[in-house]
Design a protein around this motif. Sequence first.
Motif, PDB file in Angstrom:
ATOM      1  N   LEU A  23       8.813  23.829  13.561  1.00  0.00           N
ATOM      2  CA  LEU A  23       7.359  23.449  13.496  1.00  0.00           C
ATOM      3  C   LEU A  23       6.147  24.187  14.749  1.00  0.00           C
ATOM      4  O   LEU A  23       6.989  25.070  15.502  1.00  0.00           O
ATOM      5  CB  LEU A  23       6.641  21.417  14.082  1.00  0.00           C
ATOM      6  N   ASP A  24       5.230  24.212  15.092  1.00  0.00           N
ATOM      7  CA  ASP A  24       4.724  25.337  15.738  1.00  0.00           C
ATOM      8  C   ASP A  24       4.622  24.915  17.352  1.00  0.00           C
ATOM      9  O   ASP A  24       4.868  23.296  17.251  1.00  0.00           O
ATOM     10  CB  ASP A  24       3.217  24.622  15.439  1.00  0.00           C
ATOM     11  N   PRO A  25       5.416  25.345  18.272  1.00  0.00           N
ATOM     12  CA  PRO A  25       5.458  24.688  20.029  1.00  0.00           C
ATOM     13  C   PRO A  25       4.047  23.968  20.603  1.00  0.00           C
ATOM     14  O   PRO A  25       3.885  23.170  20.711  1.00  0.00           O
ATOM     15  CB  PRO A  25       5.948  25.892  20.926  1.00  0.00           C
ATOM     16  N   SER A  26       3.063  24.532  19.677  1.00  0.00           N
ATOM     17  CA  SER A  26       1.488  23.319  20.000  1.00  0.00           C
ATOM     18  C   SER A  26       1.516  21.866  19.490  1.00  0.00           C
ATOM     19  O   SER A  26       0.660  21.274  19.843  1.00  0.00           O
ATOM     20  CB  SER A  26       0.362  24.637  19.246  1.00  0.00           C
ATOM     21  N   LEU A  27       2.591  21.820  18.707  1.00  0.00           N
ATOM     22  CA  LEU A  27       2.485  20.845  18.735  1.00  0.00           C
ATOM     23  C   LEU A  27       3.253  19.130  18.945  1.00  0.00           C
ATOM     24  O   LEU A  27       3.787  18.318  18.759  1.00  0.00           O
ATOM     25  CB  LEU A  27       3.022  20.629  16.953  1.00  0.00           C
ATOM     26  N   GLU A  28       3.895  20.088  19.785  1.00  0.00           N
ATOM     27  CA  GLU A  28       5.019  19.131  20.521  1.00  0.00           C
ATOM     28  C   GLU A  28       4.336  17.886  21.511  1.00  0.00           C
ATOM     29  O   GLU A  28       3.410  18.169  22.072  1.00  0.00           O
ATOM     30  CB  GLU A  28       5.327  20.195  21.648  1.00  0.00           C
ATOM     31  N   GLY A  29       5.197  16.993  21.418  1.00  0.00           N
ATOM     32  CA  GLY A  29       4.207  15.668  22.021  1.00  0.00           C
ATOM     33  C   GLY A  29       3.348  15.441  21.376  1.00  0.00           C
ATOM     34  O   GLY A  29       2.784  14.060  21.500  1.00  0.00           O
ATOM     35  N   LYS A  30       3.130  16.089  19.597  1.00  0.00           N
ATOM     36  CA  LYS A  30       1.938  14.880  19.234  1.00  0.00           C
ATOM     37  C   LYS A  30       2.881  14.426  18.153  1.00  0.00           C
ATOM     38  O   LYS A  30       3.927  14.182  17.488  1.00  0.00           O
ATOM     39  CB  LYS A  30       1.238  15.937  18.570  1.00  0.00           C
ATOM     40  N   GLU A  31       1.891  13.283  17.340  1.00  0.00           N
ATOM     41  CA  GLU A  31       2.565  12.474  16.860  1.00  0.00           C
ATOM     42  C   GLU A  31       1.969  13.555  15.131  1.00  0.00           C
ATOM     43  O   GLU A  31       0.811  13.279  15.095  1.00  0.00           O
ATOM     44  CB  GLU A  31       2.006  10.501  16.205  1.00  0.00           C
ATOM     45  N   LEU A  52       2.010  12.721  10.947  1.00  0.00           N
ATOM     46  CA  LEU A  52       2.432  11.992   9.153  1.00  0.00           C
ATOM     47  C   LEU A  52       3.088  13.223   8.681  1.00  0.00           C
ATOM     48  O   LEU A  52       1.697  13.653   8.351  1.00  0.00           O
ATOM     49  CB  LEU A  52       1.547  10.730   9.488  1.00  0.00           C
ATOM     50  N   LEU A  53       3.521  12.613   7.813  1.00  0.00           N
ATOM     51  CA  LEU A  53       3.923  12.873   6.245  1.00  0.00           C
ATOM     52  C   LEU A  53       4.179  12.129   5.633  1.00  0.00           C
ATOM     53  O   LEU A  53       3.996  11.404   5.021  1.00  0.00           O
ATOM     54  CB  LEU A  53       5.725  13.688   6.633  1.00  0.00           C
ATOM     55  N   CYS A  54       2.883  13.186   3.811  1.00  0.00           N
ATOM     56  CA  CYS A  54       2.442  12.278   3.325  1.00  0.00           C
ATOM     57  C   CYS A  54       2.833  12.485   1.912  1.00  0.00           C
ATOM     58  O   CYS A  54       3.140  14.129   2.042  1.00  0.00           O
ATOM     59  CB  CYS A  54       1.314  11.886   3.116  1.00  0.00           C
ATOM     60  N   PHE A  55       3.541  12.371   1.434  1.00  0.00           N
ATOM     61  CA  PHE A  55       3.823  12.089  -0.070  1.00  0.00           C
ATOM     62  C   PHE A  55       2.752  12.089  -1.247  1.00  0.00           C
ATOM     63  O   PHE A  55       2.755  10.585  -1.029  1.00  0.00           O
ATOM     64  CB  PHE A  55       5.403  11.782  -0.566  1.00  0.00           C
ATOM     65  N   ARG A  56       2.432  12.896  -2.118  1.00  0.00           N
ATOM     66  CA  ARG A  56       1.444  12.696  -2.925  1.00  0.00           C
ATOM     67  C   ARG A  56       1.657  12.870  -4.182  1.00  0.00           C
ATOM     68  O   ARG A  56       2.303  14.296  -4.072  1.00  0.00           O
ATOM     69  CB  ARG A  56      -0.070  12.070  -2.638  1.00  0.00           C
ATOM     70  N   SER A  57       1.100  12.596  -5.269  1.00  0.00           N
ATOM     71  CA  SER A  57       2.168  12.612  -6.493  1.00  0.00           C
ATOM     72  C   SER A  57      -0.207  13.211  -7.437  1.00  0.00           C
ATOM     73  O   SER A  57      -0.343  12.990  -7.161  1.00  0.00           O
ATOM     74  CB  SER A  57       1.941  12.008  -7.959  1.00  0.00           C
ATOM     75  N   GLU A  58       0.257  14.521  -7.144  1.00  0.00           N
ATOM     76  CA  GLU A  58      -1.180  15.258  -8.000  1.00  0.00           C
ATOM     77  C   GLU A  58      -0.880  15.448  -9.611  1.00  0.00           C
ATOM     78  O   GLU A  58       0.048  15.687 -10.162  1.00  0.00           O
ATOM     79  CB  GLU A  58      -2.047  16.635  -7.310  1.00  0.00           C
TER      80      GLU A  58
END
Length: 102
Positions: A84-92, A94-100
């Motif tokens: 992950l990009d270091p700018s995301l450190e400390g942030k929450e 959410l990984l979503c799985f969806r079917s298209e």
Amino acid sequence: MDREWKFHLGDFVEESENSHNASYSRCKAGAVVGAGGKHWNDREWRMVDLPHDYFSESDMREENLYSHGYRTRDNAWYRKSCILDPSLEGKELLLCFRSEEH
């Protein structure tokens, strides 16, 4: 994120301490042990791309549920590592799985 997921069909039997403290500790972020933990050895796992349906690869047997096409049900594991990009450190995140549908 669809490419190069690690896949293992079946479950793992682990021996671990059977106590309240051990159970409580394993539920905390970063303390997961076993196949769900980041240090689990998955080098022998098969590489698959998503979407993937292990169920369609399973055996068909007359004694299995007809509602599942007589396919054999089992536990299955999927793992994916990413940086992950270091700018995301400390942030929450959410990984979503969806079917298209195509």
